[in-house]
Design a protein around this motif. Structure first.
Motif, PDB file in Angstrom:
ATOM      1  N   THR A 149       0.856  -1.186   0.000  1.00 30.71           N
ATOM      2  CA  THR A 149       0.000   0.000   0.000  1.00 30.71           C
ATOM      3  C   THR A 149       0.897   1.241   0.000  1.00 30.71           C
ATOM      4  O   THR A 149       2.027   1.193   0.491  1.00 30.71           O
ATOM      5  CB  THR A 149      -0.889   0.041   1.271  1.00 30.71           C
ATOM      6  OG1 THR A 149      -0.032  -0.071   2.410  1.00 30.71           O
ATOM      7  CG2 THR A 149      -1.897  -1.078   1.281  1.00 30.71           C
ATOM      8  N   SER A 150       0.384   2.350  -0.548  1.00 34.94           N
ATOM      9  CA  SER A 150       1.173   3.595  -0.528  1.00 34.94           C
ATOM     10  C   SER A 150       1.164   4.198   0.872  1.00 34.94           C
ATOM     11  O   SER A 150       2.131   4.802   1.307  1.00 34.94           O
ATOM     12  CB  SER A 150       0.590   4.618  -1.502  1.00 34.94           C
ATOM     13  OG  SER A 150       0.491   4.049  -2.769  1.00 34.94           O
ATOM     14  N   LEU A 151       0.035   4.038   1.567  1.00 37.54           N
ATOM     15  CA  LEU A 151      -0.059   4.613   2.917  1.00 37.54           C
ATOM     16  C   LEU A 151       0.406   3.594   3.945  1.00 37.54           C
ATOM     17  O   LEU A 151       0.107   2.414   3.823  1.00 37.54           O
ATOM     18  CB  LEU A 151      -1.521   4.981   3.225  1.00 37.54           C
ATOM     19  CG  LEU A 151      -2.170   6.001   2.290  1.00 37.54           C
ATOM     20  CD1 LEU A 151      -3.593   6.292   2.762  1.00 37.54           C
ATOM     21  CD2 LEU A 151      -1.357   7.299   2.249  1.00 37.54           C
ATOM     22  N   ASP A 152       1.154   4.065   4.939  1.00 37.39           N
ATOM     23  CA  ASP A 152       1.529   3.153   6.018  1.00 37.39           C
ATOM     24  C   ASP A 152       0.812   3.567   7.303  1.00 37.39           C
ATOM     25  O   ASP A 152       0.005   4.501   7.307  1.00 37.39           O
ATOM     26  CB  ASP A 152       3.050   3.126   6.197  1.00 37.39           C
ATOM     27  CG  ASP A 152       3.606   4.493   6.577  1.00 37.39           C
ATOM     28  OD1 ASP A 152       2.791   5.376   6.949  1.00 37.39           O
ATOM     29  OD2 ASP A 152       4.826   4.682   6.497  1.00 37.39           O
ATOM     30  N   GLY A 153       1.102   2.867   8.395  1.00 34.20           N
ATOM     31  CA  GLY A 153       0.416   3.115   9.667  1.00 34.20           C
ATOM     32  C   GLY A 153       0.529   4.559  10.128  1.00 34.20           C
ATOM     33  O   GLY A 153      -0.458   5.148  10.592  1.00 34.20           O
ATOM     34  N   GLU A 154       1.717   5.133   9.972  1.00 32.47           N
ATOM     35  CA  GLU A 154       1.928   6.512  10.419  1.00 32.47           C
ATOM     36  C   GLU A 154       0.985   7.460   9.684  1.00 32.47           C
ATOM     37  O   GLU A 154       0.369   8.354  10.280  1.00 32.47           O
ATOM     38  CB  GLU A 154       3.378   6.950  10.150  1.00 32.47           C
ATOM     39  CG  GLU A 154       4.381   6.419  11.145  1.00 32.47           C
ATOM     40  CD  GLU A 154       3.987   6.716  12.587  1.00 32.47           C
ATOM     41  OE1 GLU A 154       3.685   7.887  12.891  1.00 32.47           O
ATOM     42  OE2 GLU A 154       3.956   5.758  13.405  1.00 32.47           O
ATOM     43  N   GLU A 155       0.877   7.212   8.365  1.00 24.86           N
ATOM     44  CA  GLU A 155       0.023   8.114   7.578  1.00 24.86           C
ATOM     45  C   GLU A 155      -1.457   7.917   7.919  1.00 24.86           C
ATOM     46  O   GLU A 155      -2.228   8.872   7.935  1.00 24.86           O
ATOM     47  CB  GLU A 155       0.295   7.896   6.084  1.00 24.86           C
ATOM     48  CG  GLU A 155       1.619   8.536   5.698  1.00 24.86           C
ATOM     49  CD  GLU A 155       2.207   7.990   4.411  1.00 24.86           C
ATOM     50  OE1 GLU A 155       2.436   8.792   3.501  1.00 24.86           O
ATOM     51  OE2 GLU A 155       2.410   6.762   4.338  1.00 24.86           O
ATOM     52  N   LEU A 156      -1.826   6.677   8.231  1.00 27.03           N
ATOM     53  CA  LEU A 156      -3.216   6.443   8.635  1.00 27.03           C
ATOM     54  C   LEU A 156      -3.500   7.163   9.955  1.00 27.03           C
ATOM     55  O   LEU A 156      -4.583   7.708  10.166  1.00 27.03           O
ATOM     56  CB  LEU A 156      -3.497   4.948   8.771  1.00 27.03           C
ATOM     57  CG  LEU A 156      -3.522   4.134   7.470  1.00 27.03           C
ATOM     58  CD1 LEU A 156      -3.967   2.710   7.752  1.00 27.03           C
ATOM     59  CD2 LEU A 156      -4.447   4.762   6.421  1.00 27.03           C
ATOM     60  N   LYS A 157      -2.488   7.176  10.846  1.00 22.50           N
ATOM     61  CA  LYS A 157      -2.672   7.876  12.133  1.00 22.50           C
ATOM     62  C   LYS A 157      -2.975   9.347  11.878  1.00 22.50           C
ATOM     63  O   LYS A 157      -3.848   9.937  12.503  1.00 22.50           O
ATOM     64  CB  LYS A 157      -1.401   7.771  12.982  1.00 22.50           C
ATOM     65  CG  LYS A 157      -1.394   6.565  13.893  1.00 22.50           C
ATOM     66  CD  LYS A 157      -0.285   6.731  14.927  1.00 22.50           C
ATOM     67  CE  LYS A 157       0.339   5.371  15.232  1.00 22.50           C
ATOM     68  NZ  LYS A 157       1.666   5.496  15.815  1.00 22.50           N
ATOM     69  N   ARG A 158      -2.260   9.916  10.899  1.00 27.61           N
ATOM     70  CA  ARG A 158      -2.488  11.327  10.585  1.00 27.61           C
ATOM     71  C   ARG A 158      -3.895  11.561  10.043  1.00 27.61           C
ATOM     72  O   ARG A 158      -4.428  12.646  10.130  1.00 27.61           O
ATOM     73  CB  ARG A 158      -1.439  11.830   9.587  1.00 27.61           C
ATOM     74  CG  ARG A 158      -0.279  12.506  10.318  1.00 27.61           C
ATOM     75  CD  ARG A 158       0.786  12.992   9.380  1.00 27.61           C
ATOM     76  NE  ARG A 158       1.955  12.126   9.465  1.00 27.61           N
ATOM     77  CZ  ARG A 158       2.625  11.636   8.456  1.00 27.61           C
ATOM     78  NH1 ARG A 158       2.263  11.929   7.212  1.00 27.61           N
ATOM     79  NH2 ARG A 158       3.653  10.841   8.646  1.00 27.61           N
ATOM     80  N   LEU A 159      -4.480  10.481   9.480  1.00 24.52           N
ATOM     81  CA  LEU A 159      -5.875  10.620   9.021  1.00 24.52           C
ATOM     82  C   LEU A 159      -6.862  10.378  10.167  1.00 24.52           C
ATOM     83  O   LEU A 159      -8.068  10.303   9.966  1.00 24.52           O
ATOM     84  CB  LEU A 159      -6.162   9.624   7.899  1.00 24.52           C
ATOM     85  CG  LEU A 159      -5.413   9.835   6.568  1.00 24.52           C
ATOM     86  CD1 LEU A 159      -5.736   8.702   5.604  1.00 24.52           C
ATOM     87  CD2 LEU A 159      -5.792  11.169   5.934  1.00 24.52           C
TER      88      LEU A 159
END
Ligand code: ATP
Ligand code: MG
Length: 421
Positions: free
Chosen positions: A360-370
């Protein structure tokens, strides 16, 4: 032979040999080329596995040579052997030895001996000749058992009647030479071989496996395997082991598709492809197959059981991925070679060439930011994003972000088979 040696061996090696043989002469030792390299030189085939036998003390000589050259030295005092490693090649030096077997299949008792003893302990007459490298008789063929004639008549002959029973791995080695060179077993040797097939039971799994690995380095191991089938050797190793046309076809296919380093393992997988779960366990135990290869071989059969699930054109990439992701890649390769279905083949190759690399392009850190918190919810969302990416339902980062946000809002697709997934 002197001229032949000069033409056959690399220049670098010749200079070195001259040097070593001078040092051997100073120490009162004699030095010879032996075994496969002598055989292949007489046959005119290339071979740069350089085995030297020293009448005297190979370790002492090698130590002396190492002190005066840039070689790296490895020694085995117990066996009286040494390796000299140079930048481009390795020399194996062994003290001439005599071997006796306390019982069939046991490791031999080794004592220092003459060159003649050393040649007599060898598996076949074609391997039991030496060439002197000493300056006073440089290039002289030493052939006390009249072996050159067997080579000329294309015969594989043991040096004494108890040879196969002392060490039944020679049965496998004999078939290998026979097929490699297109030679025949000499009549008496053929009888002894047949008589001593049961002696294979006295040989350890490691030693049988080692000879199979040796066979798997041949250009066409399938013809050796076929011959071992005809001789009854395969059945003696494991009753279920067969050598049919299928094996030949698939070995050939494996060679065309794969890197040489992986071939031996693939051959093992194809060899046991028709086995049941019980049969493979017996085979792994009999040959004491190491853990990593055992896993690849078990996985091969595990995947084979599940192949019908991959035989539908409509199967989704994400289904292929999650079906195969925990299996060894070599086991997937083996199934791609073994399977007759074009659909299955395509799906296995798709996994190997593409699906296993999809992230996936998004990782856990980026999901947290969402605003998605770490924990089971994030795990589920990441898995759904991954499946969507595999199936081409999302393409860009923005697509993934939108899907993640809609999932966060509670919009989980319900999988009827796994409602809690
Ligand atoms: P290859 O070309 O297959 O390497 P090789 O003759 O060099 O052939 P190796 O397996 O490298 O074979 O062994 C080196 C030598 O050691 C052989 O030529 C043979 O004389 C001897 N040898 C190896 N295994 C045995 C054995 N089980 N019994 C007796 N002699 C053996
Ligand atoms: Mg060799």
């Amino acid at each position: 032979m002197a001229r032949r040696i000069e033409q056959y061996l690399p220049r670098q090696f010749l200079e070195l040999v001259k040097d070593i043989s001078e040092q051997a002469a100073e120490q009162g030792q004699s030095i010879y080329l032996v075994g496969g390299i002598v055989r292949d030189m007489l046959l005119g085939y290339p071979n740069f596995d350089i085995d030297l036998v020293i009448e005297g003390d190979a370790v002492k000589l090698a130590q002396h040579v190492a002190e005066t050259s840039r070689a790296r030295l490895l020694t085995h005092h117990r066996f009286g052997t040494a390796k000299l490693k140079y930048e481009n090649f390795t020399l194996d030096l062994a003290t001439a030895r005599k071997e006796t077997y306390s019982r069939p299949g046991a490791l031999p008792t080794v004592t220092p001996g003459t060159l003649k003893d050393d040649l007599f302990r060898r598996d076949f007459s074609i391997n039991a000749m030496a060439i002197s490298l000493a300056s006073n008789d440089y290039g002289k063929l030493v052939d006390p058992y009249s072996c050159k004639s067997d080579l000329e008549h294309h015969l594989i002959r043991v040096l004494h009647p108890e040879s196969f029973s002392d060490d039944a791995t020679r049965i496998l080695r004999g078939a290998c030479y026979e097929q490699r060179f297109g030679f025949e077993f000499e009549t008496e040797t053929a009888h002894l071989l047949e008589r001593d097939i049961p002696m294979l039971d006295t040989v350890s799994g490691d030693r049988i496996r080692h000879e199979l690995e040796h066979i798997f380095e041949e250009n066409r191991p399938e013809i050796v395997i076929k011959r071992l089938g005809e001789l009854g050797v395969l059945h003696r190793i494991t009753p279920y082991l067969e050598s049919d046309g299928w094996i030949a076809e698939k070995f050939d296919k494996a060679r065309h598709l794969n890197k040489p380093t992986q071939l031996p393992s693939l051959y093992f997988c194809l060899l046991i492809y028709s086995f049941s779960e019980k049969e493979i366990e017996q085979f792994l135990a009999r040959l004491n197959i190491p853990a990593k290869l055992s896993r690849v071989m078990r996985d091969t059969l595990g995947i084979k059981d599940r192949l019908p699930l991959l035989d539908k054109p409509s199967v989704k990439p994400s289904e292929i991925y999650y079906l195969l992701r925990d299996y060894e890649h070599l086991a997937i390769q083996a199934n791609a070679i073994a399977s007759e279905s074009a659909t299955i083949h395509r799906h296995l190759q798709l996994f190997l060439a593409k699906l296993r690399y999809v992230k996936t392009s998004l990782d856990g850190e980026e999901l947290k930011r969402l605003g998605i918190s770490a924990g089971p919810e994030m795990g589920k969302i990441l898995r759904i994003l991954h499946k969507a990416k595999l199936d081409g339902e999302v393409k860009t980062r923005a697509d993934e972000g939108n899907l993640a946000l809609s999932l966060k809002a509670g919009d989980f697709p319900i999988d009827p088979k796994h409602p809690r997934d």
